[in-house]
Design an enzyme around this catalytic site. Structure first.
Site, short mmCIF file in Angstrom:
data_model
loop_
_atom_site.label_atom_id
_atom_site.label_comp_id
_atom_site.label_asym_id
_atom_site.label_seq_id
_atom_site.Cartn_x
_atom_site.Cartn_y
_atom_site.Cartn_z
N CYS A 38 -44.10 30.89 -78.80
CA CYS A 38 -42.83 31.48 -78.38
C CYS A 38 -41.69 30.48 -78.55
O CYS A 38 -41.87 29.27 -78.45
CB CYS A 38 -42.95 31.91 -76.92
SG CYS A 38 -41.43 32.56 -76.19
N SER A 40 -39.47 29.80 -76.54
CA SER A 40 -39.28 29.04 -75.30
C SER A 40 -40.07 27.73 -75.35
O SER A 40 -39.62 26.69 -74.85
CB SER A 40 -39.73 29.87 -74.10
OG SER A 40 -38.96 31.04 -73.98
N HIS A 43 -38.01 25.20 -77.10
CA HIS A 43 -36.93 24.62 -76.28
C HIS A 43 -37.41 23.37 -75.54
O HIS A 43 -36.65 22.41 -75.37
CB HIS A 43 -36.41 25.65 -75.28
CG HIS A 43 -35.51 26.69 -75.87
ND1 HIS A 43 -34.38 26.38 -76.57
CD2 HIS A 43 -35.58 28.05 -75.85
CE1 HIS A 43 -33.77 27.49 -76.97
NE2 HIS A 43 -34.49 28.52 -76.55
N HIS A 59 -47.48 29.49 -73.06
CA HIS A 59 -47.31 30.30 -71.84
C HIS A 59 -47.46 31.80 -72.11
O HIS A 59 -47.26 32.61 -71.20
CB HIS A 59 -45.92 30.04 -71.23
CG HIS A 59 -44.80 30.47 -72.13
ND1 HIS A 59 -44.38 29.72 -73.20
CD2 HIS A 59 -44.04 31.59 -72.12
CE1 HIS A 59 -43.40 30.35 -73.82
NE2 HIS A 59 -43.19 31.49 -73.19
N CYS A 162 -45.48 37.27 -72.42
CA CYS A 162 -44.11 36.77 -72.30
C CYS A 162 -43.13 37.68 -73.02
O CYS A 162 -42.32 38.34 -72.41
CB CYS A 162 -44.00 35.33 -72.82
SG CYS A 162 -42.30 34.68 -72.76
#
Length: 360
Positions: A38, A40, A43, A59, A162
């Protein structure tokens, strides 16, 4: 077990041998079957969001329960589960008022004086967002998993962990759009495509997908977009306002940038609502034209789709198996754990929706 460890921000992940503890009273050991890569995760890998190091990222995952602690009654060994980073305690103010995705109770993790869930050569390894799913096993609190039916393919189920929950949830929970309303979605990655799909499920009358990659815009039509805007060819704000005669009822920002957040605000008409789903980098300030607030325009954030994941995720599974969630088209490829850094590189280019790490 093998795990992809981030030892330092802005450095490649390293596949290493990591030790994992045994389940305590309310913990569950899950054998990871599939984990989505993902944006995220990127990041945190690139340092946009600080996190303790070393850590194991990941995650968005699904797997099979291997062991349970003595007080666990919700799942048993052999159950298929989707994980969720927004673990909940069940008794804080947020949980009791229906905002479980905002729960931050420390009891969901082990204490500093306890044996760590993850370690390497005797040194603790930080668990990422209650999960750390770029690993062969996950040791999590029982309130971080949702039990699902066994006929659901686990690579598709991982997406629900997610991206789908975030995108669809932002539409149906955070914004609570009305049937027949007009919607603009900025960014057609995994979350944005789920947002488009969620708008279709909720009965939106017009769904405008916006991106800079033509292939993603084409994919968005499969997910329910009625119109597309290529932001490299036209001003997306002007295009959306012209197409809708003054602005959409709802806009969703699914990238996490200052410019696109401000564009989402400008795309909504009077009484409209702009919802930011993307992770805006720490230190970024958003500017809006204050007088427009008199037009009853709203700018709001969404965390993991304001989910009630133990209710939502089994329903999303049913939606997929009924042909209503288009998860097959979201998967760009299946990879091994050793290919994880290549998957991060692909995220940087913006060409893919989701690569899935398969552990079996």
């Amino acid at each position: 077990m093998k795990a992809a460890v981030l030892n330092e921000a802005r450095s490649p992940l390293e596949v290493q041998d990591v030790s994992i503890s045994k389940p305590r009273a309310r913990e569950v050991l899950v054998r990871t079957v599939a984990a989505g890569v993902c944006h995220s995760d990127l990041h945190f890998q690139n340092g946009s969001y600080p996190y303790p190091m070393p850590c194991i990222l990941g995650h968005e995952s699904a797997g099979i329960v291997e062991q349970v602690g003595s007080d666990v009654v919700y799942v048993k060994p052999g159950d298929h589960v989707i994980t969720c980073l927004s673990a909940f305690c069940g008794h804080c103010e947020y949980c009791l008022t229906g905002h479980m995705s905002l729960c931050q109770e420390p009891e969901l993790q082990r204490g500093f004086d306890d044996e760590p869930r993850l370690s390497k050569d005797g040194t603790p390894v930080a668990q990422f967002l209650n999960l750390s799913s770029f690993a062969e096993y996950m040791l999590v609190h029982e309130h971080a998993v949702a039990k699902i039916r066994e006929d659901m393919p686990l690579d598709r189920a991982a997406l629900i962990g997610c991206g789908v929950t975030t995108g669809v949830g932002a539409v149906i929970h955070t914004a609570a759009i009305e049937p027949g309303s007009s919607v603009a979605v900025i960014g057609c990655g995994g979350v944005g495509l789920s947002c488009v799909n969620g708008a279709e499920l909720a009965g939106a009358g017009r769904i405008i997908a916006i991106d800079t990659v033509a292939s993603k815009l084409e994919l968005a039509r499969k997910f329910g977009a009625t119109d597309t805007v290529n932001a490299t060819e036209v001003d997306p704000v002007e295009a959306v306002r012209e197409m809708t005669g003054g602005g959409v009822h709802y806009a969703f920002e699914a990238i996490g940038l200052k410019i696109t957040t401000e564009q989402a605000w400008k795309m909504i008409g009077a009484g409209g609502c702009a919802t930011v789903i993307g992770m805006i980098p720490v230190g970024t300030n958003i500017e809006i034209h204050g007088p427009e607030l008199l037009r009853e325009k709203k700018l709001q954030g969404s965390n993991m789709g304001s989910n009630r994941f133990r209710v939502d995720m089994p329903r999303f599974v049913d939606f997929y198996l009924a042909g209503k969630l288009h998860l097959d088209d979201m998967i760009s490829g299946h990879i091994n754990l050793g290919d994880i850094n290549g998957a991060f590189d692909a995220l940087e280019t913006g060409e893919v929706a989701r690569n899935i790490v398969m552990f079996e």
